[in-house]
Scaffold this motif. Structure first.
Motif, mmCIF file in Angstrom:
data_model
loop_
_atom_site.group_PDB
_atom_site.id
_atom_site.type_symbol
_atom_site.label_atom_id
_atom_site.label_comp_id
_atom_site.label_asym_id
_atom_site.label_seq_id
_atom_site.Cartn_x
_atom_site.Cartn_y
_atom_site.Cartn_z
ATOM 1 N N GLY A 1 0.375 -2.321 -24.473
ATOM 2 C CA GLY A 1 -0.601 -3.372 -24.680
ATOM 3 C C GLY A 1 -1.712 -3.339 -23.652
ATOM 4 O O GLY A 1 -2.876 -3.606 -23.961
ATOM 5 N N ALA A 2 -1.378 -2.981 -22.393
ATOM 6 C CA ALA A 2 -2.397 -2.917 -21.347
ATOM 7 C C ALA A 2 -3.422 -1.832 -21.649
ATOM 8 O O ALA A 2 -4.629 -2.021 -21.468
ATOM 9 C CB ALA A 2 -1.730 -2.662 -19.995
ATOM 10 N N THR A 3 -2.931 -0.672 -22.107
ATOM 11 C CA THR A 3 -3.859 0.406 -22.466
ATOM 12 C C THR A 3 -4.732 -0.003 -23.631
ATOM 13 O O THR A 3 -5.939 0.260 -23.656
ATOM 14 C CB THR A 3 -3.070 1.674 -22.822
ATOM 15 N N ARG A 4 -4.127 -0.657 -24.609
ATOM 16 C CA ARG A 4 -4.901 -1.103 -25.770
ATOM 17 C C ARG A 4 -5.981 -2.098 -25.363
ATOM 18 O O ARG A 4 -7.095 -2.053 -25.867
ATOM 19 C CB ARG A 4 -3.955 -1.730 -26.800
ATOM 20 N N GLN A 5 -5.683 -3.006 -24.446
ATOM 21 C CA GLN A 5 -6.678 -3.963 -23.991
ATOM 22 C C GLN A 5 -7.818 -3.265 -23.256
ATOM 23 O O GLN A 5 -8.979 -3.655 -23.395
ATOM 24 C CB GLN A 5 -6.015 -5.007 -23.090
ATOM 25 N N THR A 6 -7.484 -2.219 -22.493
ATOM 26 C CA THR A 6 -8.531 -1.463 -21.806
ATOM 27 C C THR A 6 -9.452 -0.790 -22.817
ATOM 28 O O THR A 6 -10.681 -0.809 -22.665
ATOM 29 C CB THR A 6 -7.899 -0.410 -20.879
ATOM 30 N N LEU A 7 -8.865 -0.188 -23.847
ATOM 31 C CA LEU A 7 -9.678 0.424 -24.900
ATOM 32 C C LEU A 7 -10.513 -0.624 -25.620
ATOM 33 O O LEU A 7 -11.676 -0.381 -25.976
ATOM 34 C CB LEU A 7 -8.782 1.163 -25.896
ATOM 35 N N HIS A 8 -9.926 -1.792 -25.848
ATOM 36 C CA HIS A 8 -10.644 -2.863 -26.540
ATOM 37 C C HIS A 8 -11.860 -3.300 -25.725
ATOM 38 O O HIS A 8 -12.955 -3.484 -26.272
ATOM 39 C CB HIS A 8 -9.706 -4.038 -26.784
#
Length: 397
Positions: free
Chosen positions: A177-184
């Protein structure tokens, strides 16, 4: 027979070993690059510190170590201004579904998938969307959605799309989820939606990138549906009048025929493409299980193709609970002609950040989020939704 089976097992073992070695070497290279970046940042920080110390030696000697952070306010800016960051992921091989350990570098204007040597630049970026994990059962999906997993919660499977040599490329991966938020945050920045701290520092609110919706007016004109065809399971009289106010004037006086419906023709993208091709004005309408009704208008039908197609007349709309439309953002800082995308795996509308509409191959699951092509927000009840009905209407002379 035993010999053949043993040979096949050996081949699988060899392939797995080679893949693991390749991933290991790539991760070593990734860590080497990360360490080099950290060393460069440390050297820059030391130069900054020594430079300030030379210019204010008297002040520096009178301040205790616990107060040194107040003496050098640039330290935080240097560390927080790193040009890229490293994140572990698992790359998913499409045909086999096999997961390979990998990593990505996320920079200010690029995303690098180290193992596959795929470089996704800001100008080539098309979109990113979640992908249904086949191993999850109904109850697990519901539990995941209620516990916060997904776009802003825990891990999940994602698919990123970009253009390379005029061909749309795709890569599927699993990330936390942390990586996804960074991409977002990165893709939102590419769309002009800055972080609050950055907006405050720059004095800009990004208002020029916010597209207000255009209301669909219920007037006297209405789209004429073929009397001999099946009635719509989605569109009512007010819906037809609202869409009639948005389509090009010449299309308002044509008769519209139902070309595809999940109720009548089954749930299959292949069937949809077979029945809805050609250069014919087309309405794609979706109703999700929460009762939201939305879709898109296009000058072309739907066909499986290796790249985006369509024209600037394409627009997306919502009919329930609000009647609004979002036309093409023809003025954009980057290339912005991502209208229709169709393969045997998915059907999508829009790009530049997220898709305005994304439907899976089984026409059971979909997603909708902020889309740079039209400046539209999420059109469905939530970013990841379940499909109730899909209809495609096409104009006839």
């Amino acid at each position: 027979m035993d010999q053949d089976l043993s040979h096949a097992q050996l081949r699988v073992l060899l392939d797995d070993t080679q893949a693991s070695l390749a991933a290991s070497f790539a991760r070593i290279e990734a860590y080497r690059l990360q360490n080099k970046q950290l060393r460069d940042e440390l050297a820059s920080l030391r130069n900054q510190v020594h430079g300030d110390a030379q210019s204010s030696k008297t002040v520096a000697t009178s301040i205790s170590p616990s107060q040194s952070s107040l003496t050098f306010p640039q330290q935080k800016n240097i560390l927080s201004g790193a040009s890229s960051s490293h994140h572990p992921i698992e790359i998913v091989d499409g045909p086999s579904g096999r997961k390979i350990p990998g990593s990505i570098f996320i920079g200010k204007d690029f995303i690098d998938f180290v193992e596959t040597k795929a470089h996704v630049g800001q100008k080539d970026f098309v979109g990113i969307t979640s992908v249904k994990t086949p191993l999850l059962q109904q109850g697990q999906e519901d539990e995941a959605s209620t516990s916060g997993r997904g776009a802003n919660g825990g891990g999940g499977r994602w698919q990123v799309m970009w253009n390379q040599d005029r061909v749309t490329q795709r890569l599927m991966f699993e990330a936390s989820g942390a990586t996804r938020q960074t991409l977002h945050r990165l893709t939102e920045r590419w769309l002009g939606v800055e972080d609050p701290e950055e907006v405050q520092a720059s004095g800009s609110n990004g208002a020029e990138d916010i597209v207000p919706p255009k209301s669909l007016i219920i007037g006297d004109l209405t789209l004429q549906l073929a009397s001999s065809g099946e009635p719509s399971q989605i569109l009512n009289r007010d819906h037809l009048k609202a869409v009639a106010s948005a389509v090009p004037p010449m299309q308002r006086f044509l008769t519209w025929q139902l070309s595809y419906s999940t109720v009548r023709h089954g749930i299959s993208l292949s069937t949809l493409y077979r029945r809805c091709g050609g250069h014919t004005p087309t309405l794609l309408v979706v109703r999700d299980t929460a009762g939201y009704v939305f879709g898109c208008y296009s000058e072309d039908g739907w066909k499986s193709a290796p790249r985006f197609y369509g024209t600037g007349e394409t627009f997306v709309f919502q009919l329930e609970p609000h009647r609004v439309m979002y036309p093409w953002r023809s003025i954009s800082q980057v290339k912005n002609d991502f209208f229709q995308y169709a393969t045997l795996d998915c059907l999508a509308v829009g790009g530049l950040g997220h898709f305005a509409i994304h439907l899976d191959c089984e026409l059971l699951q979909g997603s909708s989020s902020t889309c740079g092509t039209f400046g539209s927000p999420c059109l469905s009840s939530k970013e990841e939704f379940r499909i109730s009905v899909v209809e495609v209407w096409q104009a006839t002379s």
